[in-house]
Design an enzyme around this catalytic site. Structure first.
Site, PDB file in Angstrom:
ATOM      1  N   VAL B 118       0.534  -5.490   2.440  1.00  0.00           N
ATOM      2  CA  VAL B 118      -0.132  -5.848   1.191  1.00  0.00           C
ATOM      3  C   VAL B 118      -0.272  -7.365   1.165  1.00  0.00           C
ATOM      4  CG1 VAL B 118      -0.006  -5.770  -1.325  1.00  0.00           C
ATOM      5  CG2 VAL B 118       0.925  -3.866   0.028  1.00  0.00           C
ATOM      6  N   CYS B 119      -1.486  -7.845   0.866  1.00  0.00           N
ATOM      7  CA  CYS B 119      -1.686  -9.278   0.640  1.00  0.00           C
ATOM      8  C   CYS B 119      -1.265 -10.064   1.893  1.00  0.00           C
ATOM      9  CB  CYS B 119      -0.877  -9.665  -0.605  1.00  0.00           C
ATOM     10  SG  CYS B 119      -1.193 -11.287  -1.295  1.00  0.00           S
ATOM     11  N   THR B 120      -0.550 -11.154   1.734  1.00  0.00           N
ATOM     12  CA  THR B 120      -0.139 -11.956   2.887  1.00  0.00           C
ATOM     13  C   THR B 120       1.021 -11.342   3.665  1.00  0.00           C
ATOM     14  OG1 THR B 120       1.164 -13.313   1.371  1.00  0.00           O
ATOM     15  CG2 THR B 120      -0.993 -14.153   2.004  1.00  0.00           C
ATOM     16  N   GLY B 121       1.404 -10.125   3.318  1.00  0.00           N
ATOM     17  CA  GLY B 121       2.303  -9.372   4.187  1.00  0.00           C
ATOM     18  C   GLY B 121       1.708  -9.245   5.583  1.00  0.00           C
ATOM     19  N   THR B 138      -6.428  -9.421   4.632  1.00  0.00           N
ATOM     20  CA  THR B 138      -5.315 -10.058   3.934  1.00  0.00           C
ATOM     21  C   THR B 138      -5.834 -10.679   2.639  1.00  0.00           C
ATOM     22  OG1 THR B 138      -3.461 -11.619   4.201  1.00  0.00           O
ATOM     23  CG2 THR B 138      -5.580 -12.284   5.146  1.00  0.00           C
TER      24      THR B 138
END
Lengths: 222, 222
Positions: B118-121, B138
């Site tokens: 998720v996101c900058t994961g 991202t």
């Protein structure tokens, strides 16, 4: 000019109880967290005790569980400007945590600048008596259960959220994000709210009366 | 027939590190929590240690803080079927928690049925090397920072989420909810996903390529 431009509310409380709905808390808090990166505001996570508070509802003993640490108790928390009240299956329990939560809402309400309820958090505020005579909304799937218990509230089914004076009530779960962004817009202005929503990559509902879950759950417009 | 109908993944891990973005974790988890009310699945909240993990990023010492209790450490967690990796400002820190998180993703990836970022994961997964040669997306605001660091990944800007084999990568923050509901649909079927989304009163984006935050952040379509 937006409402609180000269004196924004600084001290925000978020009520926690066993069986709270995760997104009822962390949707609004994600927006408030981002706000706190650039604004001087303070958060108190308030519960019956300082023990971790679990998302797990009594009704589903095998359910996933996340445990969150409160920062303050109902008796130790300093005066608040704003109180957020989440919902969740835990609101349906009859236990000391819920009784104390309802009493806490009742006690702090007169001095609050804003009360914001999310989802079935409205049933706790209603049971505290602070929604009597006010327009309010709540989760649409739990509509009957919540509204029948508190007939002195003017319940509004066709609403993503409802504002009546200092009381902001949100529809179910994710509606709390739209409500919180609208509230941030009211207090800190539209640019701040837009920046936060964009940072969350969140497609906001900015119309409080647009709510597809009213009809979906067989509820009539008022 | 949806993919995992005969053998759904049972053991779900959610990675935590200091400075994780609250909604990156509790958006997807809210959907998974509801799923767990009626499905036999198990959750492990995995971190460097069992100490509470804070949302507070190093870069904003006065930011709001929520602290969540992990259930397992990187070394003690049993084998997982699925790993969710959130983002947040904490991914930009260079500390032992992030190093161990990247190593953990690297080590468990071969045996996972699914990896969901998720996101900058995605930057943690990319730094673990498991996205090399794969299509992925991202957070759009952090796009340059994430993508320049990992040029062997085929980054897709115009995407709410991207699926490449067993790897699901989500755009920023709230996109994780759409991604997780799409993943639930893939594994447990469309009815289950719809019921959960409706229960969350969440207006889903079901088209993975519809993403207004690509253009908003000045990114070109691929």
């Amino acid at each position: 000019m937006f409402a609180g431009a000269t004196s924004p509310p600084l001290r925000i409380g978020y009520l926690l109880f066993p069986g709270f709905q995760a997104l009822d808390v962390f949707g609004p808090l994600d927006a408030l967290n981002i706000l706190s990166w650039t604004h001087e505001i303070v958060l108190h996570l308030v519960a019956s005790s300082r023990w971790p508070v679990s998302t797990k509802p009594d009704s589903y003993p095998n359910a996933f569980e996340q445990r969150v640490l409160p920062t303050d108790t109902f008796t130790s928390v300093p005066p608040l400007d704003v109180l957020f009240v989440p919902g969740g299956l835990g609101t349906r329990s009859q236990n000391v945590d819920i009784e104390e939560a309802i009493q806490f809402i009742h006690d702090v309400f007169p001095r609050l600048k804003y009360l914001v309820t999310v989802c079935t958090g409205a049933t706790l505020a209603a049971q505290a008596g602070v929604l009597n005579g006010k327009r309010a909304t709540t989760n649409k799937k739990a509509w009957k259960m919540v509204t029948e218990k508190s007939p002195l509230v003017e319940w509004v089914p066709q609403a993503r959220w409802v504002v009546d004076g200092k009381v902001w009530t949100s529809a179910g779960v994710s509606a709390g994000i739209d409500t919180t962004l609208a509230w941030i817009e009211e207090v800190w202005g539209p640019q701040v709210a837009k920046q936060i929503a964009d940072g969350m990559e969140y497609v906001r509902e900015t119309e409080s009366t647009l709510d597809p879950f009213c009809a979906l759950n067989g509820l009539a417009a008022p």
